[in-house]
Design an enzyme around this catalytic site. Structure first.
Site, PDB file in Angstrom:
ATOM      1  CB  SER A 114      -0.860  -0.007   1.255  1.00 31.97           C
ATOM      2  OG  SER A 114      -1.384   1.270   1.506  1.00 31.97           O
ATOM      3  CB  SER A 115       0.379   4.645  -1.401  1.00 33.05           C
ATOM      4  OG  SER A 115      -0.928   4.874  -0.927  1.00 33.05           O
ATOM      5  CB  CYS A 116      -0.418   3.788   4.121  1.00 31.13           C
ATOM      6  SG  CYS A 116      -0.542   2.072   4.571  1.00 31.13           S
ATOM      7  CE1 TYR A 143      -3.334  -3.100   5.276  1.00 30.90           C
ATOM      8  CE2 TYR A 143      -2.556  -1.054   4.301  1.00 30.90           C
ATOM      9  CZ  TYR A 143      -3.101  -2.320   4.157  1.00 30.90           C
ATOM     10  OH  TYR A 143      -3.415  -2.782   2.919  1.00 30.90           O
ATOM     11  CE  LYS A 147      -0.716  -5.118   3.275  1.00 28.57           C
ATOM     12  NZ  LYS A 147      -0.861  -6.385   2.554  1.00 28.57           N
ATOM     13  CG  HIS A 186     -10.472   2.436   1.898  1.00 24.89           C
ATOM     14  ND1 HIS A 186     -10.623   1.075   1.845  1.00 24.89           N
ATOM     15  CD2 HIS A 186      -9.259   2.660   2.447  1.00 24.89           C
ATOM     16  CE1 HIS A 186      -9.538   0.498   2.354  1.00 24.89           C
ATOM     17  NE2 HIS A 186      -8.695   1.435   2.725  1.00 24.89           N
TER      18      HIS A 186
END
Ligand code: GFB
Length: 337
Positions: A114-116, A143, A147, A186
């Site tokens: 994920s971009s997070c 999270y 990741k 989301h």
């Protein structure tokens, strides 16, 4: 086009998490390839957080390719309220699945992140090199750490054991089979549901969390599935790859776009007591573009596609069934039936 590094023809492909939004998009995409067999197990049949059954499953099934699309996911509020569970579940899923693939000699493994994973204050657009250069966004730290651990494990297993693992980091996703529960969704499915219901009930206002100023990049999940197949066939390296559209939009602009697509002309009330999260998360997608892949579904078209889903227009908006796709020759392991 770069040379083909993996041949899907006849391959036995394990899609972990096939009932989720990403997994079902992968089944739809793989249905138009010449893969030999698609291997799946529901979470009731196989709990990937458990090491022994996960290892036994992969030993028994012996896939050639594993796509790890299983994850505990949710919007900003779900993440913020359950940081420990988001960290634990995603860490265990990744560790068990990657180790199981190594032990069973799986030829190629795809990790989806994920971009997070990037620091809250990363330069925009965010290059892959921004990883681990600063503090994370606090609302989704659990999270993100899981990741990051997954992509580092894949990288280190490539170096230590020669495992052909690649890691793909998609930006914020949306599409069919999304979660429309307002507490855990989301932003895009949440706003779509709010606007559809306001239009149906002829209400003039809807509530939007936060200031409306954060910017997000939205990728249709069918584009992600296409990028995944492209990367499987054309990429094999330890460097993780960003997957996005290269364009972002503020939350206030997104709300207006959703209203326009639905055809609702009301107003938005911004609720500053709800978190904004990261100010911006626009991915630098030049690596994927140089490899020869770009996103194809414009945001307004993608929103229309989701709107066309029966589940949010027929009055039963909460948690529509996720489709497991029509991928043809799926085989459930006998022991797990
Ligand atoms: O999509 P979202 O929940 O996740 O929220 P993140 C994006 C932005 O939309 C935030 C605002 O600024 C929210 O405050 N927003 C406005 C809303 N109205 C709403 C609403 O009704 N519902 C929701 N959910 N948001 C998640 C991470 O971050 O994104 C995960 O927590 C993951 O770890 C995922 O990375 C892709 O983009 O802020």
């Amino acid at each position: 086009m770069p040379e083909r590094v993996f041949d899907l023809k006849g391959a036995r492909v394990w899609v972990a998490g096939h009932t989720g939004m990403v997994g079902s998009a992968l089944l739809r995409r793989l249905a138009s390839t010449d893969v030999g067999e698609i291997i799946t197990a529901t979470s009731a049949e196989l709990d990937l957080r458990q090491q022994a059954p996960t290892h036994a499953f992969v030993q028994d099934q012996r896939p050639d390719l594993a796509i790890i699309a299983a994850a505990r996911v949710g919007g900003i509020q779900a993440n913020r309220n359950a940081q420990g569970s988001f960290l634990y579940d995603n860490l265990m899923i990744a560790a068990n699945a990657i180790e199981a693939c190594r032990l069973a000699g799986v030829s190629k493994v795809v990790i989806l992140g994920s971009s997070c994973i990037y620091p809250r204050e990363a330069p925009q657009p965010i290059p892959e090199e921004a990883l681990l250069t600063g503090p994370l966004e606090p609302t989704n730290e659990g999270y993100s750490v899981a990741k990051i651990a997954a992509l580092e494990l894949a990288k280190m297993y490539r170096r230590q054991f020669g495992l052909d693992a690649i890691s793909l980091m998609p930006t914020n996703l949306y599409g069919p089979g999304d979660n429309f529960d307002l507490e855990t969704a989301h932003v895009l499915p949440a706003l779509l549901r709010k606007v559809v219901e306001a239009a149906r009930e002829e209400r003039r206002y809807i509530e939007v969390w936060g200031s409306g100023r954060p910017r997000r990049e939205f990728l249709h999940v069918d584009d992600l599935a296409d990028a995944t197949v492209y990367a499987i066939e054309h990429y094999s390296d330890e460097q993780h790859l960003n997957i996005g559209t290269g364009e972002d939009i503020s939350i206030a602009e997104l709300a207006r776009l959703v209203a326009e697509v639905v055809g609702w002309e009301g107003e938005f009330w911004f609720d500053p007591s709800m978190p904004d999260g990261a100010p911006r998360k626009l991915l630098d997608v030049s690596r994927m573009q140089e490899l020869g892949w770009s996103a194809a579904i414009p945001l307004s078209d993608g929103i229309e596609m989701v709107l066309a889903e029966r589940s949010i227009t027929d009055g039963e908006a909460d948690l529509p069934e996720t489709s497991s796709g029509e991928a043809g020759r799926r085989r459930f392991p006998r022991a797990l039936q």
